[in-house]
Design a protein around this motif. Structure first.
Motif, PDB file in Angstrom:
ATOM      1  N   ASN A 148       0.826  -1.205   0.000  1.00 47.88           N
ATOM      2  CA  ASN A 148       0.000   0.000   0.000  1.00 47.88           C
ATOM      3  C   ASN A 148       0.866   1.263   0.000  1.00 47.88           C
ATOM      4  OD1 ASN A 148      -2.363  -1.506   0.039  1.00 47.88           O
ATOM      5  ND2 ASN A 148      -2.565  -1.444   2.259  1.00 47.88           N
ATOM      6  N   HIS A 149       1.952   1.212   0.764  1.00 49.97           N
ATOM      7  CA  HIS A 149       2.873   2.354   0.811  1.00 49.97           C
ATOM      8  C   HIS A 149       3.530   2.566  -0.552  1.00 49.97           C
ATOM      9  CE1 HIS A 149       6.297   4.532   3.196  1.00 49.97           C
ATOM     10  NE2 HIS A 149       5.575   5.355   2.455  1.00 49.97           N
ATOM     11  N   ILE A 150       3.927   1.471  -1.190  1.00 46.36           N
ATOM     12  CA  ILE A 150       4.537   1.562  -2.519  1.00 46.36           C
ATOM     13  C   ILE A 150       3.554   2.150  -3.526  1.00 46.36           C
ATOM     14  CG2 ILE A 150       5.395   0.181  -4.453  1.00 46.36           C
ATOM     15  CD1 ILE A 150       6.571  -1.730  -2.296  1.00 46.36           C
ATOM     16  N   ALA A 151       2.300   1.725  -3.452  1.00 48.14           N
ATOM     17  CA  ALA A 151       1.278   2.255  -4.353  1.00 48.14           C
ATOM     18  C   ALA A 151       1.089   3.755  -4.142  1.00 48.14           C
ATOM     19  CB  ALA A 151      -0.039   1.516  -4.140  1.00 48.14           C
ATOM     20  N   TYR A 152       1.125   4.174  -2.883  1.00 41.05           N
ATOM     21  CA  TYR A 152       0.992   5.610  -2.582  1.00 41.05           C
ATOM     22  C   TYR A 152       2.177   6.397  -3.148  1.00 41.05           C
ATOM     23  CZ  TYR A 152       1.439   9.926   0.084  1.00 41.05           C
ATOM     24  OH  TYR A 152       1.610  11.239   0.432  1.00 41.05           O
ATOM     25  N   GLN A 161      11.923   7.136  -2.823  1.00 39.08           N
ATOM     26  CA  GLN A 161      11.411   6.443  -1.638  1.00 39.08           C
ATOM     27  C   GLN A 161      10.716   5.146  -2.026  1.00 39.08           C
ATOM     28  OE1 GLN A 161      12.263   7.200   1.247  1.00 39.08           O
ATOM     29  NE2 GLN A 161      10.947   5.907   2.515  1.00 39.08           N
ATOM     30  N   GLU A 162      10.096   5.129  -3.184  1.00 40.15           N
ATOM     31  CA  GLU A 162       9.444   3.910  -3.663  1.00 40.15           C
ATOM     32  C   GLU A 162      10.459   2.781  -3.812  1.00 40.15           C
ATOM     33  OE1 GLU A 162       7.261   2.174  -7.686  1.00 40.15           O
ATOM     34  OE2 GLU A 162       7.614   4.322  -7.492  1.00 40.15           O
ATOM     35  N   LYS A 163      11.627   3.097  -4.373  1.00 42.17           N
ATOM     36  CA  LYS A 163      12.675   2.092  -4.542  1.00 42.17           C
ATOM     37  C   LYS A 163      13.158   1.575  -3.192  1.00 42.17           C
ATOM     38  CE  LYS A 163      17.131   1.332  -6.803  1.00 42.17           C
ATOM     39  NZ  LYS A 163      18.214   1.939  -7.634  1.00 42.17           N
ATOM     40  N   VAL A 164      13.254   2.472  -2.201  1.00 41.69           N
ATOM     41  CA  VAL A 164      13.694   2.072  -0.861  1.00 41.69           C
ATOM     42  C   VAL A 164      12.711   1.069  -0.256  1.00 41.69           C
ATOM     43  CG1 VAL A 164      14.061   2.873   1.507  1.00 41.69           C
ATOM     44  CG2 VAL A 164      14.966   4.200  -0.416  1.00 41.69           C
ATOM     45  N   ILE A 165      11.426   1.355  -0.369  1.00 34.41           N
ATOM     46  CA  ILE A 165      10.407   0.471   0.223  1.00 34.41           C
ATOM     47  C   ILE A 165      10.333  -0.847  -0.535  1.00 34.41           C
ATOM     48  CG2 ILE A 165       7.981   0.249   0.869  1.00 34.41           C
ATOM     49  CD1 ILE A 165       9.590   2.322   2.461  1.00 34.41           C
TER      50      ILE A 165
END
Length: 226
Positions: A148-152, A161-165
């Protein structure tokens, strides 16, 4: 008067003690008879008189392979004659709110509770399966949060930040796979070991456009040289 009360208390106490000792002796006999005894409780008065089923986890579900009984006083008891993985299910008309339960049919007493979160304990494989299920549930909850965090982050175009998660999620998932593989190794040669081994194999086969079939690393998706 006090003497009569004392006698009554002592008489009831002896009955309770005798009942407890009988139950203990009966359970001890069951535990050592070489059979699997699945002794279960279903939480909820609304399930009284409903049927509960013991179904093989794999293979055909037929009259010969499926066992069932009525829930009486909230209790049920199965004695499977095959050492394999089973599912315990209440009649599908009434199972809403109850979690289906995986259980290993191995010799000994398997204590089962069927509820919104179901449990099976009492034998080596079922105790280990219970720990794995708790780890699996935690894993899926955390992975859902990260997805869900990646989708956000994707929606707000925060690619850094997407790559980090994503990397964090990959590491978290790999840790879970390795935990499952290690437990499968610890249970090698047993029903639970075979079940867990099939979840996360180390390799898989892939057919290439030229017709060759190669072995791939299941974690990196890279070809393993012959």
């Amino acid at each position: 008067m006090e003497r009569e009360i004392l006698k009554t208390v002592m008489r009831v106490g002896r009955k309770v003690l005798a009942s407890y000792l009988f139950t203990l002796l009966f359970s001890s006999c069951q535990a050592n008879d070489g059979k699997c005894h699945i002794i279960g409780t279903v939480i909820g008065e609304q399930y009284e008189g409903k049927r509960i089923f013991l179904v093989p986890n794999t293979g055909p579900a037929t009259m010969e392979t499926v066992d069932s009984m009525e829930i009486t006083n909230g209790k049920f008891h199965f004695e499977p004659d095959s050492m394999q993985m089973y599912k315990i299910l209440v009649d599908y008309h009434y199972r809403m709110g109850l979690q289906p339960l995986l259980v290993v049919g191995e010799p000994g007493i398997v204590n089962v509770i069927i509820d919104s979160i179901s449990h099976a304990t009492g034998t080596r494989q079922n105790d280990s399966l219970e720990k794995w299920k708790a780890r699996a549930e935690m894993h899926y909850i955390e992975m859902s949060k990260m997805r869900n965090h990646i989708a956000y982050l994707k929606a707000v175009h925060d690619s850094v930040q997407e790559k980090v998660i994503i990397q964090r999620a990959d590491s978290f998932h790999l840790a879970y796979k390795n935990y499952t593989r290690q437990l499968a190794k610890n249970m090698e040669g047993l029903v639970l070991g075979d079940f867990l081994k099939e979840l996360f194999p180390l390799t898989y086969k892939r057919k290439l456009p030229d017709g060759r079939i190669v072995t791939m690393n299941a974690d990196t998706n890279e070809e393993i040289p012959e």
